[in-house]
Motif scaffolding. Sequence first.
Motif, mmCIF file in Angstrom:
data_model
loop_
_atom_site.group_PDB
_atom_site.id
_atom_site.type_symbol
_atom_site.label_atom_id
_atom_site.label_comp_id
_atom_site.label_asym_id
_atom_site.label_seq_id
_atom_site.Cartn_x
_atom_site.Cartn_y
_atom_site.Cartn_z
ATOM 1 N N ALA A 91 51.642 44.323 77.594
ATOM 2 C CA ALA A 91 52.818 43.485 77.773
ATOM 3 C C ALA A 91 53.582 43.767 79.060
ATOM 4 O O ALA A 91 54.452 42.983 79.449
ATOM 5 C CB ALA A 91 53.760 43.654 76.572
ATOM 6 N N ASP A 92 53.269 44.877 79.748
ATOM 7 C CA ASP A 92 53.936 45.155 81.021
ATOM 8 C C ASP A 92 53.101 44.714 82.217
ATOM 9 O O ASP A 92 53.428 45.033 83.363
ATOM 10 C CB ASP A 92 54.266 46.649 81.133
ATOM 11 C CG ASP A 92 53.021 47.532 81.048
ATOM 12 O OD1 ASP A 92 51.917 46.989 80.857
ATOM 13 O OD2 ASP A 92 53.167 48.762 81.164
ATOM 14 N N GLY A 93 52.013 43.968 81.974
ATOM 15 C CA GLY A 93 51.195 43.454 83.070
ATOM 16 C C GLY A 93 50.058 44.367 83.479
ATOM 17 O O GLY A 93 49.294 44.030 84.391
ATOM 18 N N ALA A 94 49.919 45.530 82.842
ATOM 19 C CA ALA A 94 48.874 46.485 83.234
ATOM 20 C C ALA A 94 47.538 46.112 82.595
ATOM 21 O O ALA A 94 47.483 45.634 81.460
ATOM 22 C CB ALA A 94 49.262 47.899 82.825
ATOM 23 N N ILE A 95 46.452 46.346 83.357
ATOM 24 C CA ILE A 95 45.088 46.175 82.846
ATOM 25 C C ILE A 95 44.344 47.488 83.075
ATOM 26 O O ILE A 95 44.359 48.037 84.177
ATOM 27 C CB ILE A 95 44.353 45.025 83.561
ATOM 28 C CG1 ILE A 95 45.113 43.706 83.392
ATOM 29 C CG2 ILE A 95 42.928 44.879 83.025
ATOM 30 C CD1 ILE A 95 44.547 42.564 84.207
ATOM 31 N N LEU A 96 43.712 48.005 82.011
ATOM 32 C CA LEU A 96 42.931 49.231 82.108
ATOM 33 C C LEU A 96 41.467 48.922 81.820
ATOM 34 O O LEU A 96 41.153 48.013 81.041
ATOM 35 C CB LEU A 96 43.436 50.287 81.115
ATOM 36 C CG LEU A 96 44.871 50.787 81.288
ATOM 37 C CD1 LEU A 96 45.197 51.842 80.235
ATOM 38 C CD2 LEU A 96 45.107 51.348 82.673
ATOM 39 N N LEU A 97 40.575 49.687 82.447
ATOM 40 C CA LEU A 97 39.143 49.563 82.238
ATOM 41 C C LEU A 97 38.609 50.901 81.735
ATOM 42 O O LEU A 97 38.790 51.932 82.382
ATOM 43 C CB LEU A 97 38.442 49.166 83.545
ATOM 44 C CG LEU A 97 36.924 48.977 83.461
ATOM 45 C CD1 LEU A 97 36.586 47.747 82.619
ATOM 46 C CD2 LEU A 97 36.327 48.824 84.857
ATOM 47 N N TRP A 98 37.947 50.875 80.570
ATOM 48 C CA TRP A 98 37.423 52.085 79.942
ATOM 49 C C TRP A 98 35.900 52.040 79.967
ATOM 50 O O TRP A 98 35.309 50.979 79.793
ATOM 51 C CB TRP A 98 37.862 52.184 78.476
ATOM 52 C CG TRP A 98 39.309 51.932 78.239
ATOM 53 C CD1 TRP A 98 39.931 50.716 78.131
ATOM 54 C CD2 TRP A 98 40.342 52.901 78.079
ATOM 55 N NE1 TRP A 98 41.270 50.873 77.906
ATOM 56 C CE2 TRP A 98 41.554 52.208 77.873
ATOM 57 C CE3 TRP A 98 40.357 54.290 78.078
ATOM 58 C CZ2 TRP A 98 42.762 52.856 77.669
ATOM 59 C CZ3 TRP A 98 41.564 54.940 77.880
ATOM 60 C CH2 TRP A 98 42.743 54.227 77.672
ATOM 61 N N GLY A 99 35.270 53.181 80.139
ATOM 62 C CA GLY A 99 33.818 53.272 80.074
ATOM 63 C C GLY A 99 33.372 53.971 78.810
ATOM 64 O O GLY A 99 33.967 54.971 78.398
ATOM 65 N N LEU A 100 32.325 53.447 78.166
ATOM 66 C CA LEU A 100 31.794 54.025 76.937
ATOM 67 C C LEU A 100 30.322 54.358 77.117
ATOM 68 O O LEU A 100 29.509 53.469 77.406
ATOM 69 C CB LEU A 100 31.955 53.045 75.769
ATOM 70 C CG LEU A 100 31.225 53.423 74.461
ATOM 71 C CD1 LEU A 100 31.821 54.678 73.855
ATOM 72 C CD2 LEU A 100 31.257 52.270 73.472
ATOM 73 N N GLN A 101 29.980 55.632 76.971
ATOM 74 C CA GLN A 101 28.578 56.028 76.947
ATOM 75 C C GLN A 101 28.021 55.730 75.560
ATOM 76 O O GLN A 101 28.479 56.296 74.570
ATOM 77 C CB GLN A 101 28.432 57.511 77.275
ATOM 78 C CG GLN A 101 28.843 57.865 78.701
ATOM 79 C CD GLN A 101 28.629 59.333 79.014
ATOM 80 O OE1 GLN A 101 27.846 60.004 78.350
ATOM 81 N NE2 GLN A 101 29.332 59.824 80.039
ATOM 82 N N ILE A 102 27.053 54.830 75.506
ATOM 83 C CA ILE A 102 26.612 54.268 74.231
ATOM 84 C C ILE A 102 26.051 55.335 73.295
ATOM 85 O O ILE A 102 26.432 55.431 72.130
ATOM 86 C CB ILE A 102 25.550 53.166 74.465
ATOM 87 C CG1 ILE A 102 26.115 52.065 75.382
ATOM 88 C CG2 ILE A 102 25.096 52.578 73.133
ATOM 89 C CD1 ILE A 102 27.303 51.359 74.819
ATOM 90 N N ARG A 103 25.141 56.168 73.780
ATOM 91 C CA ARG A 103 24.471 57.123 72.895
ATOM 92 C C ARG A 103 25.428 58.151 72.324
ATOM 93 O O ARG A 103 25.441 58.432 71.127
ATOM 94 C CB ARG A 103 23.344 57.823 73.661
ATOM 95 C CG ARG A 103 22.154 56.918 73.956
ATOM 96 C CD ARG A 103 21.038 57.710 74.634
ATOM 97 N NE ARG A 103 19.902 56.861 74.955
ATOM 98 C CZ ARG A 103 18.812 57.294 75.588
ATOM 99 N NH1 ARG A 103 18.724 58.571 75.956
ATOM 100 N NH2 ARG A 103 17.819 56.459 75.850
ATOM 101 N N GLU A 104 26.249 58.734 73.186
ATOM 102 C CA GLU A 104 27.146 59.807 72.744
ATOM 103 C C GLU A 104 28.469 59.283 72.200
ATOM 104 O O GLU A 104 29.249 60.025 71.640
ATOM 105 C CB GLU A 104 27.418 60.758 73.916
ATOM 106 C CG GLU A 104 26.161 61.400 74.479
ATOM 107 C CD GLU A 104 26.466 62.255 75.702
ATOM 108 O OE1 GLU A 104 27.672 62.438 76.000
ATOM 109 O OE2 GLU A 104 25.517 62.724 76.338
ATOM 110 N N ARG A 105 28.687 57.983 72.376
ATOM 111 C CA ARG A 105 29.978 57.382 72.034
ATOM 112 C C ARG A 105 31.131 58.179 72.646
ATOM 113 O O ARG A 105 32.121 58.521 71.981
ATOM 114 C CB ARG A 105 30.139 57.252 70.524
ATOM 115 C CG ARG A 105 29.320 56.093 69.952
ATOM 116 C CD ARG A 105 29.684 55.752 68.533
ATOM 117 N NE ARG A 105 29.000 54.544 68.097
ATOM 118 C CZ ARG A 105 29.048 54.063 66.867
ATOM 119 N NH1 ARG A 105 29.752 54.688 65.954
ATOM 120 N NH2 ARG A 105 28.411 52.965 66.560
ATOM 121 N N LYS A 106 30.949 58.476 73.901
ATOM 122 C CA LYS A 106 31.935 59.245 74.647
ATOM 123 C C LYS A 106 32.659 58.318 75.615
ATOM 124 O O LYS A 106 32.038 57.551 76.335
ATOM 125 C CB LYS A 106 31.248 60.385 75.409
ATOM 126 C CG LYS A 106 32.187 61.249 76.224
ATOM 127 C CD LYS A 106 31.400 62.305 76.988
ATOM 128 C CE LYS A 106 32.305 63.121 77.903
ATOM 129 N NZ LYS A 106 31.541 64.097 78.716
#
Length: 838
Positions: A89-104
């Motif tokens: 709601a404050d206009g921020a956009i974040l990008l997260w990375g997910l390692q599929i096998r380890e779910r990290k």
Amino acid sequence: MASGRVEVERVFVGAGCNRIVNNVSWGPSDLIAFGAQTAVAIFCPKSAQILTTLPGHKAVVNCTYWLPSCKDAFKVEHAECHFLLSGSADGAILLWGLQIRERKWSKAFQVPEVHKKSVTCLTGILISQSVALFASASSDGIVCLWEVIIPSNCDDDCKITLLESLSVGPKPMVALSLTGLPGDLGHVILAMGGLDNKIHIYSGDKTGKLVPACQLRGHTDWIRSLDFSIPIWSDNENNSLFLVSASQDRTIRIWKMALHVSSANTEVPYRKGDAGLTSYIEGPIFQVGPTAYQVSLESLLVGHEDWVYSVQWQPPLPSKNGDIYHQPMSILSASMDKKMMIWRPEKTTGIWINEVTVGELSHSALGFYGGHWALEGDSILAHGYGGSFHLWKNMGIEYENWEPQRVPSGHFAGVSDIAWSRSGEYLLSVSHDQTSRIFAPWRSKTYIGDKITWHEIARPQVHGHDINCVAIIKGKGNHRFVSGADEKVARVFEAPLSFLKTLNHAILEDTSNFGDINEHVQILGANMSALGLSQKPIYVNASNETSRVLHKDEEDSLETIPDAVPVVLTEPPVEEQLGWHTLWPESHKLYGHGNELFALCCDHKGKLLASSCKAQSASVAEIWLWEVGSWKAVGRLQSHSLTVTQLQFSCDDSFLLAVSRDRQLSVFSITKSGDIVNYQLVVKHEAHKRIIWACAWSPFGHEFATGSRDKTVKIWAIQDASSVKQLTTLPPFRDSVTALSWTGCDRSKNSGILAIGMDNGFIELWSLSGGRVPGGQTELGPFQAELAVRFDPFLCHVSTVHRLAWRRNPDASDSKTMQLASCGADHCVRVFDVVCDM
């Protein structure tokens, strides 16, 4: 996570979904992302458990989107890393990375801040395995197109570039969809819709220069959802594309974009005899590069009775040989009419019809904000107005049979208080979402094997006011609790027979353990009142008479409420059961306070209840004592001039500790002889420089801790009948201290662990020892305090911790394992295993 001799592990997270349209996204990794206040929560539909919460946003999360989405997953089938976008709601956009096998999860990457106001929608597309485009819309009237360079290694940073920024005027866009054009690898088109009731089509190349292509008119209210199909194959050429749109005008429109054939070759694509809903209605033509496309209205879908908030094409499916993916002609819609529908064209006529309808929830549900497909198209998920999820899975083989499935659940507003049942079988929480909920480990062999999983097993109170505090009544007898809300009345609830039997199934207890209770409990469940305040009992011998079926003319009447049907649950319930059939009856009301209730506590013997309310004067700030059972007011304790923020009885019930907004602490001596309760103010002391939010007694003696907005925790001891001595002050914390809970480790050394929760959501555990050893010397000895562990931010709350509560873990084979529960303003209830080797 470990530090020294203390290890902490996440056991359970309960949280509801933010009540926002684009808040949920189901990714090809079969994980579902949603906003829970300012955190992004991730849950696994197979285990019905929230796996983690991602901290990073400073405002409410409005929208999430997976890269790749389920639509693009076939382009990168063997990718080791997926990415998740979230906008707030404050206009921020974040990008997260997910390692599929380890779910990290990798650390969040901050997208350059362009939007000045709330981000309302996100959409994206994979151009190649290393390049993706995504678009963002905001209520500031700006739509942005971004390029993401995806690294080959998950641990490397993405490179994000702003390609285009479009100003769409005073009526912002709230729906977006981005796709490539059929047979054209160099161009993309972006559809956007919003408050002007029109669909705007922009075209551009991969460098990001977008130009207006055309406008699609037809809807008569706000556009709420848009979704492109993948290119449709015809005569071995992928020469057409479909766009589906949903609106608050209750309709869904399907638009076809096909390669335009010049008028010199043919005048009309269909014969004039092809009349009906599927007839070709010519629309605008737009040019992209060297190619022209004709837009036509393929179909108008009418069936929902309220605003349609969400439409989505079924994700692509592989052909029989698995080489080519095709677009199933199947659309999922979700509406505020409490229904989700699957639409498909009839095989003979081609007319789009509603083939599947799910939902039609009980009267307590208020409609759906969004609907989502699983990657294989065999499951569909809705999120609703009540912050709840609703999942259906197609269990049929020869024909479709959609059945409800278990999902995580939790509060959809700040959780104000928690309390363990007297034997630790379950955790009770209350919230400003006006509900109380019971979470418990379900120990029977469930659908995921022998593993113990936590679930919400009952919703004993659904109220008309925000609930601020709760106290479990300890001592022998039936399960009872008292709750206090934004009203002047405390309400007493008693477990009905249906819950007692459900609890037996959950904890695998022998039914005979509760036999004496079962014989005397004549109340099966409870019904909600018309105003949502008092809950009326349903008696065992009258259950058949009270369960009636509403006539058609009664269904929409505000004066009639369908009766609950209390049932004994043999497996964790789904939302439809929780919302209506697991209420507890209200047995008493406690009148006396002059303002909204704020704090409650019960002594360890289950004889006395103490309560306080919001106060601006000494006369209103008095603490009331109630006798459990008769529920008579037996004392009015005066000491403070402002709201008493927390109350707690000492481990031997001889003292009552109170802390207040007036920065003072008070200790009262409490003695009970027969029916008479004697109380006396032992000491009143100005303890901190700011509001005191929390207090906790030592589990062994008469030492106690106080925590304040001044970022300090102080340890005190009752020295004699009229004074307290400050033993130590812990080093200053990073934020206001808002919650404390003290548990014991070694009685002979008077050692224990103090859990400390803060305004920023962080939790720390401190090892305490010393003072007066129980049964030993009468003089106070030296006191030591040492930081044992600081919780990882991924384990913590993302905003104020409201309450902490310890219990011994009955599942652990040794006494070194304890469980700590916490609740906070981030809508979350959390349970941790704490292994203490001290």
